[in-house]
Every structure is written in C-alpha cells, then in structure tokens.
Design an enzyme around this catalytic site. Structure first.
Site, PDB file in Angstrom:
ATOM      1  N   GLY A 185      44.819  31.374  40.775  1.00  0.00           N
ATOM      2  CA  GLY A 185      44.149  30.253  40.141  1.00  0.00           C
ATOM      3  C   GLY A 185      42.822  29.997  40.812  1.00  0.00           C
ATOM      4  O   GLY A 185      42.328  30.827  41.584  1.00  0.00           O
ATOM      5  N   VAL A 238      39.804  27.911  43.113  1.00  0.00           N
ATOM      6  CA  VAL A 238      39.706  27.451  44.498  1.00  0.00           C
ATOM      7  C   VAL A 238      40.292  26.052  44.631  1.00  0.00           C
ATOM      8  O   VAL A 238      40.057  25.182  43.794  1.00  0.00           O
ATOM      9  CB  VAL A 238      38.230  27.445  44.953  1.00  0.00           C
ATOM     10  CG1 VAL A 238      38.109  26.915  46.372  1.00  0.00           C
ATOM     11  CG2 VAL A 238      37.640  28.837  44.846  1.00  0.00           C
ATOM     12  N   ASP A 243      43.251  24.872  44.257  1.00  0.00           N
ATOM     13  CA  ASP A 243      44.292  24.418  43.334  1.00  0.00           C
ATOM     14  C   ASP A 243      45.623  24.202  44.046  1.00  0.00           C
ATOM     15  O   ASP A 243      46.579  23.727  43.439  1.00  0.00           O
ATOM     16  CB  ASP A 243      44.483  25.426  42.191  1.00  0.00           C
ATOM     17  CG  ASP A 243      43.439  25.259  41.094  1.00  0.00           C
ATOM     18  OD1 ASP A 243      42.740  24.236  41.101  1.00  0.00           O
ATOM     19  OD2 ASP A 243      43.325  26.153  40.238  1.00  0.00           O
ATOM     20  N   HIS A 271      38.382  32.239  45.124  1.00  0.00           N
ATOM     21  CA  HIS A 271      36.950  32.434  44.950  1.00  0.00           C
ATOM     22  C   HIS A 271      36.668  33.663  44.090  1.00  0.00           C
ATOM     23  O   HIS A 271      37.326  34.701  44.211  1.00  0.00           O
ATOM     24  CB  HIS A 271      36.259  32.611  46.310  1.00  0.00           C
ATOM     25  CG  HIS A 271      35.886  31.307  46.954  1.00  0.00           C
ATOM     26  ND1 HIS A 271      34.740  30.620  46.630  1.00  0.00           N
ATOM     27  CD2 HIS A 271      36.525  30.560  47.881  1.00  0.00           C
ATOM     28  CE1 HIS A 271      34.680  29.502  47.354  1.00  0.00           C
ATOM     29  NE2 HIS A 271      35.749  29.446  48.120  1.00  0.00           N
ATOM     30  N   MET A 317      50.272  16.713  40.661  1.00  0.00           N
ATOM     31  CA  MET A 317      50.623  15.675  39.687  1.00  0.00           C
ATOM     32  C   MET A 317      50.666  14.290  40.336  1.00  0.00           C
ATOM     33  O   MET A 317      50.476  13.270  39.669  1.00  0.00           O
ATOM     34  CB  MET A 317      51.969  15.993  39.035  1.00  0.00           C
ATOM     35  CG  MET A 317      51.949  17.184  38.077  1.00  0.00           C
ATOM     36  SD  MET A 317      50.895  16.938  36.638  1.00  0.00           S
ATOM     37  CE  MET A 317      51.719  15.566  35.823  1.00  0.00           C
ATOM     38  N   LEU A 365      11.685  64.164  48.372  1.00  0.00           N
ATOM     39  CA  LEU A 365      10.932  63.056  47.793  1.00  0.00           C
ATOM     40  C   LEU A 365       9.893  63.544  46.795  1.00  0.00           C
ATOM     41  O   LEU A 365       9.493  64.729  46.807  1.00  0.00           O
ATOM     42  CB  LEU A 365      10.236  62.269  48.905  1.00  0.00           C
ATOM     43  CG  LEU A 365      11.124  61.509  49.891  1.00  0.00           C
ATOM     44  CD1 LEU A 365      10.296  60.993  51.065  1.00  0.00           C
ATOM     45  CD2 LEU A 365      11.833  60.353  49.195  1.00  0.00           C
ATOM     46  N   SER A 395      16.725  64.354  42.833  1.00  0.00           N
ATOM     47  CA  SER A 395      18.188  64.236  42.984  1.00  0.00           C
ATOM     48  C   SER A 395      18.528  63.419  44.235  1.00  0.00           C
ATOM     49  O   SER A 395      19.012  63.967  45.221  1.00  0.00           O
ATOM     50  CB  SER A 395      18.861  65.606  43.024  1.00  0.00           C
ATOM     51  OG  SER A 395      18.245  66.495  43.916  1.00  0.00           O
TER      52      SER A 395
END
Length: 645
Positions: free
Chosen positions: A46, A48, A50, A129, A182, A484, A557
């Site tokens: 769930g 953060v 909770d 998170h 609750m 390069l 590459s």
C-alpha cells in the site's frame, strides 16, 4: 514434567511468547503437529504510512511471537523514539534499518515468521514509497495472498492503485483490503463503505475479480486477531481468521497438467541417472507418460526414488528426482511435462515488464533472461506501450524508466518451454539481468507466444558459409573498429580495406555515416537508437560473413554490451575488435565534421563523449593510438596482426 510460569505479571507482559508453555504438553506431539502445518506466504503493501509495519508488529504481538527481551527492547525504543505517545510502536518490530527508524518508513523488504495453532506464516513487509516499487515486486513474487492497506483518513491513493495493479499482474488472487486506522475516523461504517466502493471501482478496471474488505486498527488491534467491539456493524472474519483459512498456491496448482523444470541431473554413479527439480504443477506417478521440452522426446517415469524408498506419487510443491524408462536426452533447464498435455515452446513473446533499474530499458540490447532453471540471452524487440497505473491509460513509449510498467515483445536466442504467467507463474515469470553488472533490471510476465515465432523456421541451404569462404579462398572475419568521433576509425578502416583488397581478399566496409543514409536512416542518436543501430549492423555483418566476406565496420558503437552482442553473433575466432584509442581532447581538436562544436553549444544532443557516454573496450584484439601512430602505420599494424591470426 511440570509447567513453570515464567511470565511477568501485568497486561503488557502477558503477551510475551514463553517457550516453557510447551512443557505442559507432550513436546514431541507439538513438534510433529507444527511440522505438518501448512505455510502461507503473504505480503502487506500500500502507500506510505498506511500502517503496514505496525500491522505486522501487531500480528507478531497478538500471536505471542515476541520474546521477552524483544518486548523489553520494544518498550524502551517506543519511549525513546516517542513515535507512539504512551504506547508500543509495533512497527519497530519490523523496521530494522536505521534509516527506516529515523524516517518512520519501510525501505527494504522485511520478512517475518510467525505461527498459530492452525498454520505457519511468512509475511513480507514491503515499502510504500514509489522509488522502492521494485522491492515490493520482489516480496510479492512468492506470495499466496496480499494484504493491501489503506489509511482510512486518506482513502485510495496512487500508490494503492500501483501496488494493486502489480499484485493482480503477479497473479495473486487472494486479496485482503485492510482499511486501517479506523480508530482515527471514529470507527465510521460510512467511511469504510465509501473507501471499499472507491476501491472496487478501480479493482473492476484491472480485472481483479474479488477481494475481502476488513476494517481494522493495527495499533489498537481491532479485527486483527480478535473481533472489534468498536465495530459491531462488521460481521466478517478477523484478519488472522482469514489468513488461517486462505488457500495456498501449491494446492491450486495440483489440478493443472504435470510440469517440472529440471534443476539438476543426478548422476552419483554409472548405474543411476535421475532428474531433479521442483514440481510446479500437477502430479506424477511411476508409469506416467512424459515429454521433455524443448526437444519433445517422450518416455515414461520409471520411479520416484527417495532416501526412504520410492514414492507412489508426487505433487506440486514437492522437490523430487525422477528416473526414466528410456535413455533420452534431458538436462538442466529442460521442462518435464505430461506427454499428452505439454506446454508451448517458442522464442518470441508478448510480456509485461516491471522495470527495476535506474538505467532505462534499451530495445535491442541483449539482456540475460532467467526463467525457472534456465538462463539465456534475450532482447526487448519492441516496446508496445507503458501503463499509467493511475488512469490505466496505455501510453506510447520507446523505453521504460525506473518503476515503469509496460507491455513489450521479447525475443530469446533459443526456444524455451513456457506457459502464460496467469496460468503458471513458475513457467511464465522471468527476470532480466544486465550482462555487464549482473544486476536484475526487470521482472516480467509472459502473456503469449508471438505467432511469427511459430510460423518461421530455419531453412537448410545446400551452399553454406564454408562453401562461400572456400570459393573465395579466405576465412570470413569481422574487423570491428570502435572509438570516439574524430578518432580516425573510417580513415584507418578504409586503408586496411585497400591493403586487403590489394592482397586479393574479398572485403566490404560498413561505415557508420554511410549506413545511416539507408538501412538505418530512421534512427536517431538516443541510447535506444544507438543500440538498434549496432544490432542491425551486427546482423548485416553476420550475413556477410556467411557469404564468405571479410567485413570491416567503422562505428562509434559506444556500449560494451552491444559490441559483445555482435561478437556473440559471429563464429568463434572471426571477430576482431579494433580500438582506435584517441583522447577526447585530441578528437575534439580535430573536429573534422564540426560535430563537437555543435555538441558543446547544445545544438547537437546525445553526442558521444560530451553528453552521452563511451565505454572503451576492456580487452580488444587490436589497439592503435592515433596520437603516436599515423593512419598508415596503424593500418599496417592491423593487417599484420590479422595475417598472424
């Protein structure tokens, strides 16, 4: 034996788990009963704060799985940290990291064991998170049940939806919606009903068929292990009652056809050859007809030997050894199935990926794919879309970033036995691993095989690559120049081809700029496009070596992973990596095409060496230095090295 009461008086310490309670009964009987209890694995998830850790701590406390010294430490830490004024902070039983205690959040997955008279449990407390979503996926991957918590004050949040989507995606069908805290909303039935209705609307959109909603208070213990007197309007079971009776994954898989990935070929001596693994679905008996995939060879089971004698049958969840009636080829990674109900075999799939790496997913890049007991090479050939977990909108995307969820096409380097994840998570789930760092970068769930993988077959040709090479009187090779921009790759490669051509060799030069005028004209210079650019060139180079040619390529590459991919496409001893080693300041000073100037001004994005990385070769076959060597000298050195080989 007589019982000794070692509990400390007081309500607080009455809950201490005391091992001495076993003395009042027959210890052997208790241990035997405990050994044969079923084991339920579940997760709490769930958003953060909770209350996931608090709920688990409460379960441990109410089931008397907290030792006296732990309880004393918990009481002390709760007072010192002051997180719960005057009471116990149950979350401290689970949040073990210092950073977790300091911030009051869960970062890592915490696993805890507890047991009741009816069942044993392993619970994974997963972080809320968003940045730790990958940790939540790890915890959910082996769970039978998910407890999704919602803060009654906050209601359904984005992370609630994300975790619910993932739980459903991972095939967890036993869902508990625990509306927590609750006590902070006055134990309101109306608030509970409002949250459940909101969640149900979202659950229907993601195909979540059913869930059990329970109003709880993890801190006060309401409806956790005992019914709440504060919520007489709730007639259902407590959370612990439901956990004790919920079905297990293994029991559900026993009705499926027989499947057993082979983990080990058991060959202790010349007289015994068995095949060991864990049965992931169905059941098997001696005499059953079986099929080994991907080869398709068939035989029957001769026996199921154990240390205590042969078994009459084995079922999903058991790890066993099977012996065959016939000597057929079977090795680690193969899957033994029921002969009349085999699973599919394919090398291209549609799958959902949960991306778990800070480095974004790059289509065309080879990754290691681990599924069951197999490890092989795979690429994401086509990202189809990314899922917005809040709206469930399908977003067009060419790549996936950390914690993104997307649907993609996957291609493996060989066919593998599989089933859709929704039918068999063990044969439909996989992880992707970065080949350079060995870090897990994604978790995946197979949907189905792509039809083209079943319609395309390798066509045998009479004139093979050896015949082509013999006609040209040479051995094929790929000379792969990397360095390069401005290092001198194209100049040196052109000189090498001229020298080889003068010697009567059949060659072809693939130059980076030239290829982008045709074959790769649709590609830009993002990391994903660079990967696809090299993948295509590698496939063309392979076809040219099949034609017997010596192929020279001049491409920046920049990534080792893609150069390694091309190397593995080419036959052993035919790939020569040439590192044109030129310092950035020297290459930039040359700036023959004016590209560095544009990149420095911001007019040219994703330019290698400026705002896009270059990974130099670690062990090239040949290295030249254009600071100390002229292009002609470098070309002579390369040709001499090739002739020596």
């Amino acid at each position: 034996m007589t019982a000794r009461n070692m509990t400390t008086p007081g309500d607080f310490h009455d809950h201490v788990y005391v091992a001495d309670r076993l003395i009042a009964e027959d210890i052997d009987a208790y241990l035997d009963r405990h050994q044969h209890k079923t084991m339920l694995r579940f997760i709490t998830c769930g958003s953060v704060d909770d209350g996931k850790s608090t709920l688990i701590g409460r379960l441990l406390y109410d089931t008397k799985m907290v030792f006296e010294d732990q309880l004393a430490s918990l009481e002390h830490d709760s007072r010192v940290l002051g997180t719960q004024s005057g009471g116990i902070d149950f979350a401290l039983l689970v949040d073990g990291l210092a950073a977790e205690r300091e911030q009051g959040i869960t970062i890592d997955v915490a696993y805890r064991f507890f047991a009741t008279e009816k069942r044993k449990f392993i619970v994974a407390d997963t972080p809320g998170h968003e940045q730790y979503t990958r940790n939540m996926v790890t915890g959910a991957s082996t769970a039978d049940l998910a407890v999704i918590l919602i803060d009654a004050r906050q209601g359904v949040l984005t992370q609630t939806r994300r975790h619910s989507y993932l739980v459903n995606l991972l095939g967890i069908r036993n869902i508990v919606l625990a509306v927590n805290k609750m006590d902070l909303v006055g134990y309101s039935a109306d608030r509970f009903d409002e949250i459940v209705a909101d969640y149900r609307a979202f659950a229907q959109k993601i195909g979540m068929e059913d869930f059990l909603a329970i109003p709880i208070s993890g801190l006060a213990g309401d409806n956790v292990a005992a019914p709440s007197a504060n919520m007489p309007w709730y007639p259902g079971p407590t959370l612990l009652d439901h956990l004790e009776t919920a079905p297990l994954n293994d029991s559900r898989m026993q009705d499926h056809p027989f499947r057993m990935p082979v983990q080990w070929v058991n060959r202790p001596n010349l007289d015994f050859r068995g095949f060991t693994g864990q049965i992931v679905s169905g059941q098997v008996r001696p005499g059953d007809a079986i099929r080994v995939l991907p080869s398709g060879k068939t035989t029957t089971v001769k026996s199921i030997p154990t240390w205590d004698g042969d078994l009459a049958a084995a079922v999903a969840g058991q790890s066993v050894t099977l012996t065959f009636a016939d000597e057929i080829d079977c090795s680690r990674g193969d899957v033994i199935t029921a002969a009349d109900a085999p699973c599919e075999v394919a090398d291209q799939f549609e799958a959902t990926l949960v991306w778990m790496s800070d480095a974004e997913m790059l289509p065309g890049r080879p990754y290691l794919l681990k599924t069951g007991t197999q490890m092989l090479t795979a690429t994401v050939t086509e990202p189809k879309y990314e899922v917005n977990v809040n709206t469930l909108e399908q977003l067009a995307s060419k790549t996936l970033a950390l914690n993104a969820i997307g649907v993609v096409n996957i291609s493996t380097d060989r066919p593998i036995p599989f089933e859709a994840y929704r039918d068999n998570p063990d044969l439909g789930g996989f992880i992707l691993i970065d080949r350079m760092t060995n870090a897990t970068v994604a978790a995946g769930m197979i949907h189905f095989a792509l039809r083209r993988s079943q319609n395309i077959h390798w066509q045998a040709l009479d004139v093979d690559r050896d015949a082509h090479a013999s006609l040209k009187n040479q051995k094929p090779a790929v000379i792969w120049f990397t360095g390069l921009s401005g290092s001198g790759k194209s100049t040196i490669a052109n000189l090498v081809e001229r020298k080889l051509h003068a010697m009567g060799k059949h060659t072809f030069l693939l130059d980076g700029d030239n290829v982008r005028h045709g074959l790769n004209r649709d590609l830009g210079f993002t990391d994903a496009d660079r990967v696809e650019n090299i993948r295509r060139v590698g496939e063309v180079a392979k076809l040219m070596t099949d034609a017997g040619l010596i192929v020279l390529t001049a491409f920046i590459s920049p990534f080792r992973s893609e150069r390694r991919m091309v190397r593995e496409l080419i036959a052993d001893g035919e790939f020569f990596e040439v590192y044109v080693n030129t310092p950035l300041e020297v290459a930039e000073a040359r700036d023959v095409k004016g590209l560095y100037r544009k990149a420095r001004s911001g007019a040219l994005k994703n330019f290698t060496g400026i705002d896009s990385p270059y990974e130099p070769p670690e062990a090239p076959e040949i290295a030249v230095n254009t600071v100390s060597q002229t292009p002609e000298e470098a070309a002579d050195l390369i040709v001499e090295a090739l002739l020596r080989r």
